[in-house]
Design an enzyme around this catalytic site. Structure first.
Site, PDB file in Angstrom:
ATOM      1  N   HIS A 156      37.266  45.512 -40.013  1.00  0.00           N
ATOM      2  CA  HIS A 156      37.697  44.400 -39.141  1.00  0.00           C
ATOM      3  C   HIS A 156      37.928  44.868 -37.704  1.00  0.00           C
ATOM      4  CE1 HIS A 156      38.590  42.316 -42.966  1.00  0.00           C
ATOM      5  NE2 HIS A 156      39.147  43.469 -43.303  1.00  0.00           N
ATOM      6  N   SER A 277      26.139  50.743 -11.499  1.00  0.00           N
ATOM      7  CA  SER A 277      26.219  49.381 -10.995  1.00  0.00           C
ATOM      8  C   SER A 277      25.894  49.411  -9.510  1.00  0.00           C
ATOM      9  CB  SER A 277      27.633  48.845 -11.222  1.00  0.00           C
ATOM     10  OG  SER A 277      27.920  47.839 -10.278  1.00  0.00           O
ATOM     11  N   LYS A 283      31.001  52.849 -12.241  1.00  0.00           N
ATOM     12  CA  LYS A 283      30.472  52.462 -13.549  1.00  0.00           C
ATOM     13  C   LYS A 283      29.312  53.316 -14.052  1.00  0.00           C
ATOM     14  CE  LYS A 283      30.444  48.516 -15.130  1.00  0.00           C
ATOM     15  NZ  LYS A 283      30.482  47.141 -15.577  1.00  0.00           N
ATOM     16  N   GLU A 290      22.321  48.870 -25.013  1.00  0.00           N
ATOM     17  CA  GLU A 290      22.338  47.401 -24.934  1.00  0.00           C
ATOM     18  C   GLU A 290      20.937  46.821 -25.106  1.00  0.00           C
ATOM     19  OE1 GLU A 290      26.246  46.684 -22.110  1.00  0.00           O
ATOM     20  OE2 GLU A 290      24.341  47.128 -21.164  1.00  0.00           O
TER      21      GLU A 290
END
Ligand code: ARG
Length: 456
Positions: A156, A277, A283, A290
């Site tokens: 979970h 970024s 970043k 992804e």
């Protein structure tokens, strides 16, 4: 030039041609089409359609064409041919004149395209087996490097019980092994040759289809001509195998994306698979992962696409089936590049052991251990579970870990708790106790890793 003009008086509209032509997609079957044509030349020579000299000239011209096109199959697209079969035949006629027109005797584009596509599936399939194996090897290498790094295992997405990083790696090895066996199984089933089935009823020339299948490297011939030209199960099966494998890659990606968050900071991804970024200088984004997760969607889409295309087709060939290739090619390309990328990402994963250990220690991941301790002292498990729940609630209120509660406080919940409880609550102990086949104890993971390394 179209292959079928005789019966027509009017011209095809430019729009129809654009709509109907499949060359922009099926040019990728060039090598297979030539290979199939060479085998077909031998087959019809064996029944006297070609004499020995004609057969040799045709095969030499086909081989020459193969060399001319070379690696750059995209050059074919500009020819304006209807499809790859028309392209090869037209080129052949340019080379050997009327003799080239004999090659299509007894053959149809229906058995031809079915054969070409199966040959393509066989070649692509074995390439994918190599790529899948490379990811398995990358996981095994990562497991070796980080075998005993302790991290929280989750259910979970809540910290549940500590596990080793090596154990996590080997979980994905299990999945990819199943992918490998599904792929091998699909390849085994598609290993039959449709050539010689003609348009739908079987060729009218008494060729030896066993010999033809063997010449093309198939296990044997297909056994029903109607099925041969209309079967696309192999496209569906490959798309299904790819979808399932992409689901695994996507879950792997998701785990690593989470491990790489600032919040978890369990791993660091290498610079060569991350991007920055344009606005925020701090970043380092997990783009490779992804995209693996993202491309899973199109692979699923292609599976649903081919299933839907095939679902209401009457026997035998229908032009609908020309739609089989674009999705399959995209699926195989996407799966292949995602496997390559997954291997590259895994190569550069560094585990931040301090953080994984700290996280494993926090979150009461040793609560089960306390319950097991109470069970060992004679308390029924269900009661122990309840008691430990109360201890956890108390510890949360105090803002401390279970092992930091003084013995007097622990005894308020269960008198049987003694000083000997503390060693049971350590991470090392939690891990060591999972010493069962498939468990996360370090000696189990070491043995599991050694066994896999024998295999790959
Ligand atoms: N381009 C076609 C395909 O991919 C080849 C088969 C054409 N057959 C036909 N009967 N028109 O399906």
């Amino acid at each position: 030039m179209a292959l079928w003009g005789g019966r027509f008086q009017g011209q095809a509209s430019a729009l129809f041609q654009l709509f109907n032509d499949s060359l922009p997609v099926d040019y990728r079957l060039f090598v297979q089409d030539v290979e199939g044509s060479i085998a077909w030349a031998d087959a019809i020579a064996s029944v006297g359609v070609l004499d020995g000299n004609e057969c040799s000239r045709l095969k030499a011209a086909l081989t020459e064409l193969l060399e001319e096109v070379g690696e750059d199959e995209t050059a074919i697209i500009g020819s304006g041919a209807e499809d790859i079969h028309s392209f090869v035949e037209t080129k052949l006629i340019e080379k050997v004149g009327d003799l080239g027109k004999k090659l299509h005797t007894g053959r149809s584009r229906n058995d031809q395209v079915a054969t070409d596509l199966k040959l393509w599936c066989k070649a692509s399939g074995s390439l994918l087996e190599t790529k899948l194996t490379a990811v398995i090897q990358a996981l095994l290498a990562l497991a070796s490097r980080e075998l005993d790094a302790v991290m929280p295992g989750y259910t979970h997405l809540q910290r549940a019980q500590p596990v080793t990083f090596g154990h996590w790696c080997l979980a994905y090895v299990e999945m990819l092994e199943r992918d490998l066996s599904r792929l091998a199984d699909a390849l085994k089933r598609l290993n039959t040759c449709p050539l010689g089935s003609g348009a739908l009823a079987g060729t009218a020339y008494a060729i030896d289809r066993h010999a033809l299948a063997a010449a093309l490297g198939f296990g044997g011939p297909t056994l029903n001509s109607l099925d041969s030209v209309s079967d696309r199960d192999h496209v569906v099966e490959l798309c299904a195998a790819a979808s399932l494998s992409m689901m695994h890659l996507s879950r792997l990606a998701e785990d690593l994306i989470f491990f790489n968050t600032g919040e978890a900071a369990f791993v660091e991804l290498a610079d060569n698979v991350t991007s920055g970024s344009s606005l925020m200088p701090q970043k380092k984004n997990p783009d490779a992962l992804e995209l693996i997760r993202g491309k899973t969607g199109r692979v699923y889409g292609n599976l649903v696409g081919i299933l839907t295309t095939m679902k209401a087709l009457p026997l035998a060939y229908n032009k609908d089936m020309q739609e089989d290739k674009e999705g399959l090619f995209d699926t195989i390309d996407s799966w292949g590049i995602c496997l390559d990328m997954a291997a590259l990402v895994l190569e550069g994963v560094k585990v931040n052991r301090d953080n994984t250990k700290q996280a494993a220690q926090a979150g009461y991941a040793n609560a089960t251990e306390l319950a097991d301790y109470l069970v060992a002292k004679g308390m029924p498990f269900r009661e122990a579970h309840h008691v430990v729940g109360e201890v956890v609630l108390h510890a949360i209120a105090q803002g401390v870990a279970l092992e930091d509660l003084p013995i007097a406080e622990l005894q308020r919940f269960a008198a049987v708790i003694g000083e000997d409880v503390y060693p049971h609550l350590s991470l090392d102990e939690c891990l060591a106790k999972r010493n069962v086949l498939g468990g996360t104890a370090i000696n189990q993971v070491t043995a599991a890793l050694a066994a896999k390394k024998q295999q790959y």
